[in-house]
Design an enzyme around this catalytic site. Structure first.
Site, PDB file in Angstrom:
ATOM      1  N   ARG A  17      17.359  40.697   8.969  1.00 39.25           N
ATOM      2  CA  ARG A  17      16.555  41.918   8.791  1.00 39.25           C
ATOM      3  C   ARG A  17      17.292  42.914   7.886  1.00 39.25           C
ATOM      4  NH1 ARG A  17      16.536  46.018  12.328  1.00 39.25           N
ATOM      5  NH2 ARG A  17      16.958  44.660  14.096  1.00 39.25           N
ATOM      6  N   TYR A  76      -4.445  51.098  -4.591  1.00 39.73           N
ATOM      7  CA  TYR A  76      -4.673  49.925  -3.757  1.00 39.73           C
ATOM      8  C   TYR A  76      -5.087  50.426  -2.366  1.00 39.73           C
ATOM      9  CZ  TYR A  76      -3.775  45.571  -1.298  1.00 39.73           C
ATOM     10  OH  TYR A  76      -3.904  44.451  -0.535  1.00 39.73           O
ATOM     11  N   ASP A  95       3.759  51.874  -8.395  1.00 39.50           N
ATOM     12  CA  ASP A  95       3.369  50.508  -8.046  1.00 39.50           C
ATOM     13  C   ASP A  95       3.106  49.770  -9.361  1.00 39.50           C
ATOM     14  OD1 ASP A  95       1.994  48.183  -7.327  1.00 39.50           O
ATOM     15  OD2 ASP A  95       0.963  49.127  -5.636  1.00 39.50           O
ATOM     16  N   LYS A 133       1.893  38.778  -5.724  1.00 41.85           N
ATOM     17  CA  LYS A 133       0.987  38.602  -6.862  1.00 41.85           C
ATOM     18  C   LYS A 133       1.718  37.915  -8.021  1.00 41.85           C
ATOM     19  CE  LYS A 133      -1.586  40.903  -4.026  1.00 41.85           C
ATOM     20  NZ  LYS A 133      -1.796  42.330  -4.106  1.00 41.85           N
TER      21      LYS A 133
HETATM   22  C1  LIG Z   1      -1.743  43.379  -3.220  1.00 43.62           C
HETATM   23  C2  LIG Z   1      -1.293  44.731  -3.622  1.00 43.62           C
HETATM   24  C3  LIG Z   1      -0.520  45.510  -2.755  1.00 43.62           C
HETATM   25  C4  LIG Z   1      -0.155  45.050  -1.370  1.00 43.62           C
HETATM   26  O1  LIG Z   1       0.669  43.943  -1.398  1.00 43.62           O
HETATM   27  P1  LIG Z   1       0.794  42.880  -0.185  1.00 43.62           P
HETATM   28  O2  LIG Z   1       1.813  41.928  -0.686  1.00 43.62           O
HETATM   29  O3  LIG Z   1      -0.567  42.278  -0.008  1.00 43.62           O
HETATM   30  O4  LIG Z   1       1.210  43.651   1.000  1.00 43.62           O
HETATM   31  C5  LIG Z   1      -0.103  46.749  -3.205  1.00 43.62           C
HETATM   32  N1  LIG Z   1      -0.432  47.212  -4.428  1.00 43.62           N
HETATM   33  C6  LIG Z   1      -1.183  46.491  -5.282  1.00 43.62           C
HETATM   34  C7  LIG Z   1      -1.528  47.057  -6.618  1.00 43.62           C
HETATM   35  C8  LIG Z   1      -1.644  45.227  -4.916  1.00 43.62           C
HETATM   36  O5  LIG Z   1      -2.413  44.519  -5.752  1.00 43.62           O
END
Ligand SMILES: *Cc1c(COP(=O)(O)O)cnc(C)c1O
Length: 396
Positions: free
Chosen positions: A62, A115, A187, A212
């Protein structure tokens, strides 16, 4: 100078393959998976050192893990930050970062479009903890400036934003924040560090859903927080309490996925640009939202701050819910699934995500257009994708 040359002297294609070598201890070419929750010390003195070191990679998983350390080295290298913290998901990275950096009485500025789960943190979670939030129109730098208060601690950015592909002028916002000591978090999931490097534009913390593009194969969930050593130490204290742990297996898969990120993005950028141009010419399409098209209202800004425009296209079908549903159902190659950024193309009819709980009228009020489709362009051959899109459009 070649913009891709990193301080270490490696270009991105080399960096994703070799940046983690310096943290590897054994001679294996492929990285080892350390499937261990805990790590033993040789003696009491070493245990004491392990227990008191921030972000130690061999103490308790962790807190860190040798595979996390290797992946973090690669992603931090790509984003140009001093270090990175790995998390179990993108939301783990975003929630941990925000909760670590604000407290009751603080003020946060975020965008009207984020998001969905990030928006929920702004709308519901932060107010619950006594943090005020102002949401601003991301295309208007003046709106960020007007929202700043003496107690503004953090600005949250996302560009291009999910799912509308609206772009934020990242450098302009960080110029407002810097002299006031406001931390800017961005992000960078949609762009990836191959197409956009927010830290070079002044952003303090770059977060990703590594689920992603960074992973790139729709087979893992992971997140990453890229920042300075000093901020990482602060954020890590919250991270070990919130416990968004990346499994060693997913960290290993992510490291494997990252090896091909630059070549995947090169092809995905090319595929998406070609498809966005193709879609824009089709009579069944109302509008294509893609920052690489001259028709995108912020195309000039996108060209300034991005090197490629990524694989996400938003499109509006002429007609309503039914026509759009027929289009999505008629597609053979792009799979009808949430998520994005992997080798397989995916499509989502955004209104269908809400169709079970809202009427068409309610969705209109909430700004969820019934004819909106989000398209994550994959690595299939562009002509096969074109042909498939074309045949599906004939069924609208
Ligand atoms: C998918 C996504 C998230 C969240 O990510 P997870 O891995 O599903 O928790 C946050 N920001 C954007 C722009 C995303 O496409």
């Amino acid at each position: 100078m070649d913009k891709r040359v990193k301080p270490e002297g490696f270009r991105e294609e080399t960096l994703v393959i070799h940046a983690d070598e310096e943290v590897a201890e054994d001679g294996s070419v492929a990285p080892a998976i350390y499937y261990s929750a805990t790590f033993r010390a040789r003696d009491a003195a070493e245990f004491r050192e392990m227990a008191s070191t921030s972000r130690h990679p061999r103490y308790y998983t962790r807190y860190g893990n040798p595979v996390h350390e290797r992946v973090a080295k690669v992603v931090a290298g790509l984003e140009g930050t001093e270090t990175a913290i790995m998390t179990g998901s993108g939301m783990g990275a975003i929630a941990t970062t925000i909760l670590a950096l604000v407290q009751a009485g603080d003020h946060v500025i975020a965008q009207t479009r984020h998001y969905m789960s990030t928006a929920k943190i702004m709308d519901e979670m932060l107010p619950k903890f006594g943090v005020d939030v102002t949401l601003v129109e991301q295309t208007d730098v003046g709106a960020f400036e007007r929202a700043i208060r003496p107690n503004t601690r953090l600005i949250m950015l996302e560009s291009p934003a999910n799912p509308t592909m609206v772009v934020t002028d990242i450098a302009a916002v960080t110029e407002l924040a810097k002299p006031r000591g406001i931390i800017v978090v961005a992000d960078n999931t949609f762009a990836t560090p191959i197409n956009q490097r927010p830290h070079e534009l002044g952003v303090d913390v770059v977060v990703h859903s590594a689920t992603k593009y960074l992973g790139g194969h729709h087979d893992l969930t992971a997140g990453v927080i890229c920042t300075s050593e000093a901020l990482a130490d602060r954020i890590w204290q919250t991270h070990i309490s919130l416990g968004s742990v990346l499994s060693p297996m997913d960290a290993w898969l992510l490291l494997r996925g990252l090896r091909t990120l630059p070549v995947r993005m090169e092809r995905i950028n090319a595929n998406a640009l070609a498809l966005a141009r193709f879609l824009e010419e089709q009579p069944q399409i109302e509008r294509v939202h893609y920052p690489g098209l001259p028709s995108h209202p912020q195309h000039e800004l996108a060209k300034r701050q991005m090197r490629g425009f990524g694989g996400m296209i938003a499109l509006e079908i002429k007609g309503g819910y039914e026509e759009t549903a027929r289009f999505v159902s008629a597609l053979n190659l792009p799979l009808n699934a949430v998520s994005l950024g992997g080798v397989e193309s995916l499509v989502v009819h955004t209104a269908a995500m809400w169709g079970g709980v809202m009427t068409e009228e309610q969705m209109k009020t909430a700004g969820i257009q019934p004819n909106f489709v989000r398209f994550s362009v994959g690595l299939e051959h562009v002509e096969d994708l074109k042909a498939d899109l074309w045949q599906a459009l004939q069924k609208v």
